[in-house]
Design an enzyme around this catalytic site. Structure first.
Site, PDB file in Angstrom:
ATOM      1  N   ASP A   1       0.828  -1.207   0.000  1.00 55.81           N
ATOM      2  CA  ASP A   1       0.000   0.000   0.000  1.00 55.81           C
ATOM      3  C   ASP A   1       0.864   1.259   0.000  1.00 55.81           C
ATOM      4  OD1 ASP A   1      -2.102   1.726   0.139  1.00 55.81           O
ATOM      5  OD2 ASP A   1      -2.667   1.244   2.196  1.00 55.81           O
TER       6      ASP A   1
ATOM      7  N   ASP B   1      -1.974   5.171  -6.194  1.00 57.04           N
ATOM      8  CA  ASP B   1      -2.259   4.370  -5.000  1.00 57.04           C
ATOM      9  C   ASP B   1      -2.397   2.899  -5.336  1.00 57.04           C
ATOM     10  OD1 ASP B   1      -2.974   3.635  -2.398  1.00 57.04           O
ATOM     11  OD2 ASP B   1      -5.098   4.054  -2.733  1.00 57.04           O
TER      12      ASP B   1
END
Length: 417
Positions: free
Chosen positions: A107, A289
């Protein structure tokens, strides 16, 4: 309500421990690579749920207060291979000595590393309690737990010592994985601890660089589109880039100055459609992201895209659906980032058709992976270039120089979907 209950639990736990309740990039050539596989994880609950999770995550990211602390800007490149499981990417990481292996989501939209969502944290001789608690909210889930210092082994030869990690006491939204390895900006860890509310936690990349384990303070990320439910086809490169993973020049742009996108791995870009150059999204700020699956655009930009493509919402998946004729006429999107333009082909804009049934769709249907961010443009975070975008390009987060790099790859023009 839930956060209040967790805070109450924290107070009880700290009291039981007798604790006070107050708290005062560069491209490197000629270096050897060490590989850590990463896998793309399939969530068979359906893309309608996936869209809701992505939108919930986007809402949480946009509402996160900007951290006040700053970060400023030696050895061997380390590659961490990643496995592709069709919704997000997972790396196998060892924690402790001897290490226990955990499957962790990768992440860039968060920076805390933690375990315990699935397999519980196993303490070893290198495990040291910090007497702090940690809590992170992700929009689609949360974690609340104890903070430990331990050894984190990212790959053979890359063992980061004294890394702060969370051991979950409670978590939600992470079925099928053990936790998260957060590789975003360190500022995202600030304010996640209790009682050390003013402290920040260096990320695994930060510590690997400060300990002299990697030659540069950056991380290269290689993903690829897939037609399989699970396949190891990605790679993390700690301390530089893997030049074998991209075909075009590596071009960098600075982290955006616009808030709240500048809190994350944020950039400025505009998006146009087709040979006519129709504006879909005017120049604005947003983020890249790995924790978001779809390519999300501000609601007004998405409405323009929907009108241009003719896509209609599909009740079963939540995605836009095209007819075969509409797909035949679909044109490329063009992402204008800095002085460069990156083409996002018609094939790149659709979900892999052989995986339609896995997300609740019809085998012969065509679904678009571009969707609605859930808010209009002009709010400082107007797009999220998620995993399905990043699979088509090589992606670099140069922490030392506060910039983001992109390059074309052999998969940029692939027709695998």
């Amino acid at each position: 309500m839930l956060a209040g209950l967790r805070l109450a639990s924290a107070i009880v736990l700290l009291s039981s421990l007798g604790l006070p309740l107050q708290s005062n990039g560069v491209v490197v050539k000629g270096a050897s690579h060490i590989t850590l596989p990463i896998a793309r994880r399939l969530n068979v609950t359906g893309a309608a749920n996936l869209l809701k999770l992505d939108q919930a995550r986007a809402k949480a990211l946009k509402s996160r207060p900007k951290a006040n602390s700053s970060h400023s800007p030696r050895a061997t490149l380390f590659d961490a291979p990643v496995t592709n499981e069709a919704v997000d990417y997972v790396a196998t990481v060892g924690i402790g000595s001897p290490p226990t292996q955990y499957n962790l989501l990768i992440d860039t939209g968060s920076s805390n590393t933690w375990v315990g969502a699935g397999k519980p944290y196993v303490r070893t001789e290198t495990s040291q309690s910090t007497l702090d608690l940690v809590e992170v909210t992700y929009g689609s889930g949360f974690v609340f737990g104890e903070l430990f210092s331990d050894t984190v082994t990212l790959a053979d030869g890359l063992a980061v010592t004294n890394q702060m990690i969370g051991s979950a006491l409670d978590s939600e939204g992470f079925d099928g994985v053990d936790g998260i390895i957060g590789i975003g900006p360190v500022d995202l860890t600030c304010g996640t601890l209790f009682p050390s509310v003013t402290e920040c936690i260096p990320t695994v990349t930060d510590n690997a660089f400060s300990q002299g384990l990697i030659p540069a303070h950056e991380i290269g990320i290689s993903f690829a589109p897939t037609t399989s439910l699970e396949v190891t086809n990605g790679e993390l490169t700690f301390g530089g880039v893997d030049e074998s993973k991209f075909t075009g020049p590596l071009s960098f742009v600075p982290i955006t100055s616009s808030s709240p996108a500048n809190t994350f791995v944020g950039i400025d870009q505009s998006v146009t459609y087709g040979s006519a150059g129709t504006t879909v999204l005017a120049a604005t700020s947003g983020i890249t992201d790995t924790g978001t699956t779809l390519l999300l655009l501000a609601s007004d930009a998405f409405a323009t895209y929907q009108n241009l493509t003719g896509g209609v919402p599909d009740d079963a998946t939540g995605l836009l659906r095209l007819t075969p004729d509409q797909f035949a006429n679909l044109e490329s999107l063009f992402f204008h980032i800095g002085e460069n333009t990156f083409e996002f082909t018609p094939n790149a804009q659709i979900w892999p058709r052989v995986l339609n049934s896995a997300i609740g769709g019809q085998p012969d249907s065509i679904y678009l992976i571009v969707n609605d961010l859930g808010s209009i443009s002009g709010e400082g975070l107007d797009f999220i270039d998620g995993m399905t975008f990043l699979e088509r390009f090589y992606y670099v987060f140069d922490i030392a120089n506060s910039r983001v790099g992109f390059a074309t790859t052999q998969f940029t023009d692939a027709t695998t979907n």
